[in-house]
Design an enzyme around this catalytic site. Structure first.
Site, mmCIF file in Angstrom:
data_model
loop_
_atom_site.group_PDB
_atom_site.id
_atom_site.type_symbol
_atom_site.label_atom_id
_atom_site.label_comp_id
_atom_site.label_asym_id
_atom_site.label_seq_id
_atom_site.Cartn_x
_atom_site.Cartn_y
_atom_site.Cartn_z
ATOM 1 N N ASN A 24 0.884 -1.177 0.000
ATOM 2 C CA ASN A 24 0.000 0.000 0.000
ATOM 3 C C ASN A 24 0.919 1.223 0.000
ATOM 4 O O ASN A 24 2.102 1.111 0.345
ATOM 5 C CB ASN A 24 -0.980 -0.041 1.191
ATOM 6 C CG ASN A 24 -0.310 0.240 2.517
ATOM 7 O OD1 ASN A 24 0.380 1.245 2.676
ATOM 8 N ND2 ASN A 24 -0.486 -0.653 3.490
ATOM 9 N N ARG A 91 1.023 -11.474 2.788
ATOM 10 C CA ARG A 91 0.278 -11.561 4.050
ATOM 11 C C ARG A 91 -0.379 -12.931 4.282
ATOM 12 O O ARG A 91 -0.952 -13.157 5.344
ATOM 13 C CB ARG A 91 -0.801 -10.452 4.114
ATOM 14 C CG ARG A 91 -0.193 -9.053 4.166
ATOM 15 C CD ARG A 91 -1.174 -8.047 4.735
ATOM 16 N NE ARG A 91 -1.513 -8.335 6.124
ATOM 17 C CZ ARG A 91 -2.371 -7.632 6.843
ATOM 18 N NH1 ARG A 91 -2.979 -6.602 6.306
ATOM 19 N NH2 ARG A 91 -2.640 -7.948 8.098
ATOM 20 N N ARG A 138 -8.723 -4.645 -2.196
ATOM 21 C CA ARG A 138 -8.370 -5.904 -1.524
ATOM 22 C C ARG A 138 -9.456 -6.979 -1.644
ATOM 23 O O ARG A 138 -9.161 -8.111 -1.991
ATOM 24 C CB ARG A 138 -8.083 -5.634 -0.042
ATOM 25 C CG ARG A 138 -6.920 -4.670 0.217
ATOM 26 C CD ARG A 138 -5.585 -5.299 -0.114
ATOM 27 N NE ARG A 138 -4.462 -4.414 0.066
ATOM 28 C CZ ARG A 138 -3.706 -4.345 1.161
ATOM 29 N NH1 ARG A 138 -3.969 -5.089 2.195
ATOM 30 N NH2 ARG A 138 -2.674 -3.524 1.203
ATOM 31 N N HIS A 167 -8.284 0.144 2.475
ATOM 32 C CA HIS A 167 -9.188 -0.614 3.350
ATOM 33 C C HIS A 167 -10.308 0.328 3.800
ATOM 34 O O HIS A 167 -10.063 1.513 4.019
ATOM 35 C CB HIS A 167 -8.453 -1.102 4.604
ATOM 36 C CG HIS A 167 -7.858 -2.474 4.489
ATOM 37 N ND1 HIS A 167 -6.871 -2.908 5.345
ATOM 38 C CD2 HIS A 167 -8.127 -3.511 3.660
ATOM 39 C CE1 HIS A 167 -6.548 -4.162 5.032
ATOM 40 N NE2 HIS A 167 -7.287 -4.549 4.017
ATOM 41 N N ASP A 169 -11.581 0.774 6.610
ATOM 42 C CA ASP A 169 -11.383 1.418 7.919
ATOM 43 C C ASP A 169 -10.356 2.551 7.895
ATOM 44 O O ASP A 169 -9.972 3.063 8.937
ATOM 45 C CB ASP A 169 -11.057 0.386 9.009
ATOM 46 C CG ASP A 169 -9.683 -0.246 8.860
ATOM 47 O OD1 ASP A 169 -9.000 0.015 7.859
ATOM 48 O OD2 ASP A 169 -9.288 -1.013 9.768
ATOM 49 N N CYS A 261 -6.935 -1.060 12.975
ATOM 50 C CA CYS A 261 -6.357 -2.227 12.291
ATOM 51 C C CYS A 261 -5.699 -3.193 13.269
ATOM 52 O O CYS A 261 -5.592 -4.383 12.997
ATOM 53 C CB CYS A 261 -5.274 -1.802 11.305
ATOM 54 S SG CYS A 261 -5.740 -0.473 10.237
HETATM 55 N N1 ARG Z 1 0.558 -3.236 5.744
HETATM 56 C C1 ARG Z 1 -0.751 -3.723 5.930
HETATM 57 C C2 ARG Z 1 -1.427 -3.977 4.584
HETATM 58 O O1 ARG Z 1 -1.242 -3.217 3.683
HETATM 59 C C3 ARG Z 1 -1.559 -2.751 6.761
HETATM 60 C C4 ARG Z 1 -2.934 -3.245 7.092
HETATM 61 C C5 ARG Z 1 -3.725 -2.260 7.907
HETATM 62 N N2 ARG Z 1 -5.025 -2.735 8.190
HETATM 63 C C6 ARG Z 1 -6.175 -2.056 8.058
HETATM 64 N N3 ARG Z 1 -7.255 -2.604 8.534
HETATM 65 N N4 ARG Z 1 -6.242 -0.886 7.419
HETATM 66 O O2 ARG Z 1 -2.126 -4.933 4.401
#
Ligand code: ARG
Length: 271
Positions: A24, A91, A138, A167, A169, A261
């Protein structure tokens, strides 16, 4: 007006937290300090305990730096959980740890169909009898029928248009069952219209507030746990009768994640 009261959360001790890859626009490899992150996380846990929340902790696997973002691992309701499937290969190794934790703690685990991506509470909100689902970066659209079936609610997909708000959130925050904050420019015009129609009190974040991770807050009863430095947002929330509890999770923001998060809600009540 109804408020949610968080009773129990799952968080991940950030023993091996770092920023190692880029999935991201927030992520700059090598920038996060693991020791500082641990201090920030411990303080967040203290804050939750003071607010009367039971905190459950999962230990981090060494090879999965983003495992600290517990919200993204799945959604829990009662004793059932829909386990996430991460879009990015980087991930995917996180899920086995959470799967084991949920199974050891007697949750009934539901799985997504093959090749369907979904990133848990990072990507959706239960709101009244609806589910708001962020799509675009995503989650796959094919998540919708699965969510509908398991949680028996209508799913409203919200189209995200800017990778900084990848995301849901990051740029949307339901305060209670009447009031929701959002940053309009994170979403398509069509999505903005849907939200304007569905939400009686739809309030706007400024760009500064979302870039300061004010949108990534945790709300329990009349308390809002939010990233420090969000002064304008604090004023807005106080005017609405909420008590703000600033924390500093700045090291995690270097990976694109804030307080919300880092936190998976396992149990909450509506009052
Ligand atoms: N580095 C992680 C990603 O890009 C951060 C995730 C953060 N989570 C969130 N719910 N915004 O997946």
């Amino acid at each position: 007006m109804k408020n949610k009261l968080i009773k129990k959360v799952l968080v991940c001790r950030p023993t091996y937290f770092s920023v190692d890859y880029v999935i991201n626009p927030w992520m700059k490899p090598g920038t996060a300090d693991t020791e500082v992150a641990m201090k920030q996380w411990k303080h967040l846990v203290q804050v939750y305990k003071k607010l009367g929340i039971e905190v459950n902790t999962i230990e981090q696997g060494e090879d999965v730096p983003d495992m600290v973002f517990a919200a993204d691992q799945g959604i829990v309701q009662d004793k059932k959980v829909l386990l996430s499937r991460f879009r990015h290969r980087e991930r995917r190794g996180e899920s086995k740890y959470y799967e084991a934790w949920f199974s050891d703690n007697d949750y009934k685990i539901h799985y997504l169909p093959e090749n369907v991506f979904f990133e848990g509470n990072g990507e959706m909100y239960f709101w009244n009898d609806l589910i708001f689902l962020g799509v675009g970066y995503r989650s796959s659209d094919e998540t919708i029928p699965t969510l509908q079936k398991i949680f028996d609610r209508e799913v409203i997909p919200l189209q995200i248009t800017d990778p900084r708000y990848y995301h849901l959130d990051v740029a949307m925050l339901p305060l209670n069952n009447q009031t929701v904050f959002y940053y309009p420019h994170a979403y398509t015009l069509e999505t903005q219209k849907i939200l304007q129609k569905k939400i009686p009190n739809l309030l706007e974040f400024s760009q500064e507030e979302v870039l300061g991770f004010g949108g990534n807050s945790v709300i329990t009863d009349h308390h809002v746990v939010l990233q420090k430095g969000n002064h304008t947002l604090e004023k807005k929330l106080q005017t609405l009768g909420y008590k703000t509890v600033p924390v500093d999770v700045g090291e995690f923001i270097k990976s694109g994640g804030g307080a919300h998060c880092l936190t998976n809600v396992l149990k909450e009540t509506v009052e």
